[in-house]
Motif scaffolding. Sequence first.
Motif, PDB file in Angstrom:
ATOM      1  N   MET A 150       0.681  -1.285   0.066  1.00 17.53           N
ATOM      2  CA  MET A 150      -0.015  -0.089   0.150  1.00 17.53           C
ATOM      3  C   MET A 150       0.845   1.233   0.092  1.00 17.53           C
ATOM      4  O   MET A 150       1.996   1.175   0.605  1.00 17.53           O
ATOM      5  CB  MET A 150      -0.841  -0.041   1.324  1.00 17.53           C
ATOM      6  CG  MET A 150      -1.953   1.353   1.106  1.00 17.53           C
ATOM      7  SD  MET A 150      -3.140   1.275   2.725  1.00 17.53           S
ATOM      8  CE  MET A 150      -3.919  -0.495   2.348  1.00 17.53           C
ATOM      9  N   ARG A 151       0.613   2.201  -0.852  1.00 14.89           N
ATOM     10  CA  ARG A 151       1.093   3.510  -0.689  1.00 14.89           C
ATOM     11  C   ARG A 151       1.105   4.186   0.590  1.00 14.89           C
ATOM     12  O   ARG A 151       0.150   4.157   1.212  1.00 14.89           O
ATOM     13  CB  ARG A 151       0.642   4.458  -1.762  1.00 14.89           C
ATOM     14  CG  ARG A 151       1.105   3.941  -3.407  1.00 14.89           C
ATOM     15  CD  ARG A 151       0.375   4.521  -4.423  1.00 14.89           C
ATOM     16  NE  ARG A 151       0.463   6.213  -4.278  1.00 14.89           N
ATOM     17  CZ  ARG A 151      -0.042   7.023  -5.078  1.00 14.89           C
ATOM     18  NH1 ARG A 151      -0.965   6.748  -5.721  1.00 14.89           N
ATOM     19  NH2 ARG A 151       0.426   8.278  -4.999  1.00 14.89           N
ATOM     20  N   THR A 152       2.189   4.748   0.957  1.00 15.20           N
ATOM     21  CA  THR A 152       2.367   5.491   2.278  1.00 15.20           C
ATOM     22  C   THR A 152       1.267   6.574   2.365  1.00 15.20           C
ATOM     23  O   THR A 152       0.617   7.100   3.275  1.00 15.20           O
ATOM     24  CB  THR A 152       3.625   6.161   2.433  1.00 15.20           C
ATOM     25  OG1 THR A 152       4.019   7.071   1.310  1.00 15.20           O
ATOM     26  CG2 THR A 152       4.720   5.089   2.724  1.00 15.20           C
ATOM     27  N   GLU A 153       1.065   7.219   1.029  1.00 21.65           N
ATOM     28  CA  GLU A 153       0.081   8.437   0.956  1.00 21.65           C
ATOM     29  C   GLU A 153      -1.405   7.995   1.719  1.00 21.65           C
ATOM     30  O   GLU A 153      -2.269   8.743   1.520  1.00 21.65           O
ATOM     31  CB  GLU A 153      -0.292   8.938  -0.405  1.00 21.65           C
ATOM     32  CG  GLU A 153       1.076   9.640  -0.852  1.00 21.65           C
ATOM     33  CD  GLU A 153       2.126   8.668  -1.566  1.00 21.65           C
ATOM     34  OE1 GLU A 153       2.194   7.683  -1.253  1.00 21.65           O
ATOM     35  OE2 GLU A 153       3.059   9.126  -2.119  1.00 21.65           O
ATOM     36  N   ARG A 154      -1.736   6.634   1.738  1.00 21.75           N
ATOM     37  CA  ARG A 154      -2.968   6.206   2.100  1.00 21.75           C
ATOM     38  C   ARG A 154      -3.001   5.611   3.566  1.00 21.75           C
ATOM     39  O   ARG A 154      -3.546   5.099   3.922  1.00 21.75           O
ATOM     40  CB  ARG A 154      -3.340   4.829   1.245  1.00 21.75           C
ATOM     41  CG  ARG A 154      -3.434   5.435  -0.426  1.00 21.75           C
ATOM     42  CD  ARG A 154      -3.883   4.259  -1.057  1.00 21.75           C
ATOM     43  NE  ARG A 154      -5.375   3.819  -0.857  1.00 21.75           N
ATOM     44  CZ  ARG A 154      -6.024   2.923  -1.341  1.00 21.75           C
ATOM     45  NH1 ARG A 154      -5.510   2.187  -1.935  1.00 21.75           N
ATOM     46  NH2 ARG A 154      -7.409   2.891  -1.270  1.00 21.75           N
ATOM     47  N   ILE A 155      -1.792   5.906   4.289  1.00 18.82           N
ATOM     48  CA  ILE A 155      -1.486   5.295   5.455  1.00 18.82           C
ATOM     49  C   ILE A 155      -1.059   6.778   6.411  1.00 18.82           C
ATOM     50  O   ILE A 155      -0.741   7.605   6.102  1.00 18.82           O
ATOM     51  CB  ILE A 155      -0.360   4.359   5.602  1.00 18.82           C
ATOM     52  CG1 ILE A 155      -0.691   3.202   4.669  1.00 18.82           C
ATOM     53  CG2 ILE A 155       0.123   3.788   6.783  1.00 18.82           C
ATOM     54  CD1 ILE A 155       0.599   2.373   4.314  1.00 18.82           C
ATOM     55  N   ALA A 156      -1.706   6.380   7.717  1.00 21.87           N
ATOM     56  CA  ALA A 156      -1.281   7.319   8.896  1.00 21.87           C
ATOM     57  C   ALA A 156      -0.304   6.879   9.798  1.00 21.87           C
ATOM     58  O   ALA A 156      -0.303   5.619  10.124  1.00 21.87           O
ATOM     59  CB  ALA A 156      -2.471   7.832   9.782  1.00 21.87           C
ATOM     60  N   ALA A 157       0.920   7.532   9.882  1.00 18.62           N
ATOM     61  CA  ALA A 157       1.888   7.170  10.837  1.00 18.62           C
ATOM     62  C   ALA A 157       1.481   7.456  12.104  1.00 18.62           C
ATOM     63  O   ALA A 157       1.341   8.545  12.487  1.00 18.62           O
ATOM     64  CB  ALA A 157       3.260   7.680  10.205  1.00 18.62           C
ATOM     65  N   VAL A 158       1.595   6.679  12.993  1.00 23.61           N
ATOM     66  CA  VAL A 158       1.429   6.891  14.410  1.00 23.61           C
ATOM     67  C   VAL A 158       2.585   6.511  15.190  1.00 23.61           C
ATOM     68  O   VAL A 158       3.095   5.387  15.475  1.00 23.61           O
ATOM     69  CB  VAL A 158      -0.032   6.041  14.896  1.00 23.61           C
ATOM     70  CG1 VAL A 158      -0.193   6.087  16.536  1.00 23.61           C
ATOM     71  CG2 VAL A 158      -1.105   6.260  14.091  1.00 23.61           C
TER      72      VAL A 158
END
Length: 202
Positions: free
Chosen positions: A1-9
Amino acid sequence: MRTERIAAVLLAAGMSSRFGEDDKLMADLRGKPVAAHTLETVASMAFAELVAVVRPIDVAPVLHRKLDRRGYTIIVNDRPEDGISGSIVRAVEHLMPINSVRGILICLADMPDVPQSHYNRICLAAEDIRSVVASTDGFSSSPPAFIGRKHFPELLRLRGDQGARALLSHGLQIDTSVGILHDIDTPEDLVSSVPPLSGGSA
């Protein structure tokens, strides 16, 4: 999955009880605070959202400033004694309404030697909102880890200091070295922490 669709917590609200009286996240490691290594590496990547869960500003003012400068949304965990689960719950509650976020990448602020390349491997291994992808040194599952949106309701039910360990143990495991997954718990851990390989801290 592209990082642009992921939230880093970024989880940075621990009590540092094994470190002594000092704040381990502000301890010097190779010329800057322990937490700075992680927060800078994560912020250098193109995530949809950057979220950090931290202790109140009066006990962690420097960390708040560094996170703010790097564009993190800061969420305060005023009950760090409840364990890592309380931080995960707060982050998920914040991100649930953002439908464009398809999952979260859980990162620990006391893991300063994780390179950008490993965060990328975790994200690329995640296929969709059902995915769970954990790091492993061959013995146990741990963050950094991706957890897809489908599992958010389960994350909201977490309690205690085990975090999402049970969920991670059933996910896809991405092998890496013990050195990369090394975390700082005691002053002695600062001595054994080694610089990351290429693709590391920005």
